[in-house]
Design a protein around this motif. Sequence first.
Motif, PDB file in Angstrom:
ATOM      1  N   ARG A   1      17.164 -18.715  33.546  1.00 47.01           N
ATOM      2  CA  ARG A   1      17.530 -18.947  32.149  1.00 47.01           C
ATOM      3  C   ARG A   1      16.270 -19.264  31.366  1.00 47.01           C
ATOM      4  O   ARG A   1      15.232 -19.590  31.941  1.00 47.01           O
ATOM      5  CB  ARG A   1      18.534 -20.100  32.027  1.00 47.01           C
ATOM      6  CG  ARG A   1      19.842 -19.873  32.785  1.00 47.01           C
ATOM      7  CD  ARG A   1      20.797 -21.044  32.583  1.00 47.01           C
ATOM      8  NE  ARG A   1      21.155 -21.205  31.178  1.00 47.01           N
ATOM      9  CZ  ARG A   1      22.134 -20.535  30.583  1.00 47.01           C
ATOM     10  NH1 ARG A   1      22.839 -19.646  31.264  1.00 47.01           N
ATOM     11  NH2 ARG A   1      22.415 -20.726  29.313  1.00 47.01           N
ATOM     12  N   ASN A   2      16.374 -19.195  30.044  1.00 47.31           N
ATOM     13  CA  ASN A   2      15.225 -19.546  29.221  1.00 47.31           C
ATOM     14  C   ASN A   2      14.826 -20.999  29.437  1.00 47.31           C
ATOM     15  O   ASN A   2      15.685 -21.859  29.660  1.00 47.31           O
ATOM     16  CB  ASN A   2      15.544 -19.325  27.743  1.00 47.31           C
ATOM     17  CG  ASN A   2      15.477 -17.860  27.366  1.00 47.31           C
ATOM     18  OD1 ASN A   2      15.415 -16.998  28.236  1.00 47.31           O
ATOM     19  ND2 ASN A   2      15.488 -17.581  26.071  1.00 47.31           N
TER      20      ASN A   2
ATOM     21  N   GLU B   1      18.280 -19.040  23.890  1.00 42.63           N
ATOM     22  CA  GLU B   1      18.673 -17.770  24.493  1.00 42.63           C
ATOM     23  C   GLU B   1      18.846 -16.708  23.403  1.00 42.63           C
ATOM     24  O   GLU B   1      19.068 -17.018  22.235  1.00 42.63           O
ATOM     25  CB  GLU B   1      20.000 -17.935  25.251  1.00 42.63           C
ATOM     26  CG  GLU B   1      19.972 -18.981  26.350  1.00 42.63           C
ATOM     27  CD  GLU B   1      19.318 -18.484  27.620  1.00 42.63           C
ATOM     28  OE1 GLU B   1      19.143 -17.247  27.763  1.00 42.63           O
ATOM     29  OE2 GLU B   1      18.975 -19.317  28.476  1.00 42.63           O
ATOM     30  N   GLY B   2      18.749 -15.463  23.812  1.00 43.94           N
ATOM     31  CA  GLY B   2      19.050 -14.381  22.897  1.00 43.94           C
ATOM     32  C   GLY B   2      17.849 -13.764  22.212  1.00 43.94           C
ATOM     33  O   GLY B   2      17.999 -12.894  21.346  1.00 43.94           O
ATOM     34  N   HIS B   3      16.645 -14.176  22.588  1.00 39.77           N
ATOM     35  CA  HIS B   3      15.449 -13.575  22.022  1.00 39.77           C
ATOM     36  C   HIS B   3      15.258 -12.181  22.615  1.00 39.77           C
ATOM     37  O   HIS B   3      15.641 -11.910  23.756  1.00 39.77           O
ATOM     38  CB  HIS B   3      14.227 -14.448  22.328  1.00 39.77           C
ATOM     39  CG  HIS B   3      12.981 -14.024  21.619  1.00 39.77           C
ATOM     40  ND1 HIS B   3      12.101 -13.105  22.148  1.00 39.77           N
ATOM     41  CD2 HIS B   3      12.472 -14.388  20.416  1.00 39.77           C
ATOM     42  CE1 HIS B   3      11.098 -12.933  21.309  1.00 39.77           C
ATOM     43  NE2 HIS B   3      11.305 -13.696  20.248  1.00 39.77           N
TER      44      HIS B   3
ATOM     45  N   ASP C   1      13.462 -12.370  26.057  1.00 39.32           N
ATOM     46  CA  ASP C   1      13.859 -13.453  26.967  1.00 39.32           C
ATOM     47  C   ASP C   1      13.236 -13.282  28.348  1.00 39.32           C
ATOM     48  O   ASP C   1      12.856 -14.264  28.995  1.00 39.32           O
ATOM     49  CB  ASP C   1      15.387 -13.477  27.127  1.00 39.32           C
ATOM     50  CG  ASP C   1      16.076 -14.248  26.015  1.00 39.32           C
ATOM     51  OD1 ASP C   1      15.377 -14.869  25.196  1.00 39.32           O
ATOM     52  OD2 ASP C   1      17.320 -14.219  25.968  1.00 39.32           O
TER      53      ASP C   1
ATOM     54  N   ARG D   1      10.941 -16.226  30.376  1.00 41.93           N
ATOM     55  CA  ARG D   1      11.358 -16.852  31.634  1.00 41.93           C
ATOM     56  C   ARG D   1      10.278 -16.803  32.719  1.00 41.93           C
ATOM     57  O   ARG D   1      10.458 -17.384  33.789  1.00 41.93           O
ATOM     58  CB  ARG D   1      12.637 -16.170  32.137  1.00 41.93           C
ATOM     59  CG  ARG D   1      13.823 -16.439  31.229  1.00 41.93           C
ATOM     60  CD  ARG D   1      15.036 -15.596  31.585  1.00 41.93           C
ATOM     61  NE  ARG D   1      16.097 -15.800  30.599  1.00 41.93           N
ATOM     62  CZ  ARG D   1      17.166 -15.038  30.488  1.00 41.93           C
ATOM     63  NH1 ARG D   1      17.324 -14.001  31.305  1.00 41.93           N
ATOM     64  NH2 ARG D   1      18.077 -15.290  29.563  1.00 41.93           N
TER      65      ARG D   1
END
Length: 221
Positions: free
Chosen positions: A155-156, A162-164, A167, A171
Amino acid sequence: MDFLADLRENNNKPWFDSNKERYKEALAVYNSFAEEFIAAIARFDSDAAVLSLKDCTYRIYRDQRFSKDKGPYKHALGVYVCRGGKKTEYAGYYIHFEPPGEGGGGCFMSCGIYMPAPFVLRSVREEILDNGKEIDKAIKNARGFRLNTDNRLKRNPVGFPEGHEFDHYLRQRDFFIEKPFDSEYITAPGLAERAAEDFRKTYPLACILNRAVEYAYEENV
């Protein structure tokens, strides 16, 4: 490479001492390559022009204090050319020589940052937020190289929503691209020049990452 392969199978001081002349011959080849490689990198990255052999090469003797592997010698050698030398946080050009064996091994070249300090990694991630398209383009234009994702988060990281669009880059805990090569690549004429030409394709990425490292140092002085 032959010496390193034999050392892998005989990683002990008695064998090393009895093969000291072979080691000296291998070391001479290694140092000669490294000097040529540094000079070849300096033709497109001026930061390399002031670097010495000691700035970019590694000793064959291992630090056993914190390792489960108690073999006293490395069975791989590498050269890392980057601004300020191998002990800095800056992105650079690393070439790794290791005979294949059980549990891995093999030769590769890589450009980027490995195990960055937290304040540097945060700056790289902020650079991704601001200039993700530029980073993406630099990676794609380094043909033959691929982003290493072995140490990627699921996950970020905290503080990055989130949602970039990028992403998958946010990470990353290491940020480097890599390219494997084989024994034929090593033994063909002009290894240092050919390796430097491959790395020339990665120079734009190194510049972007080093911009992030500069910002990190400025903010943490």
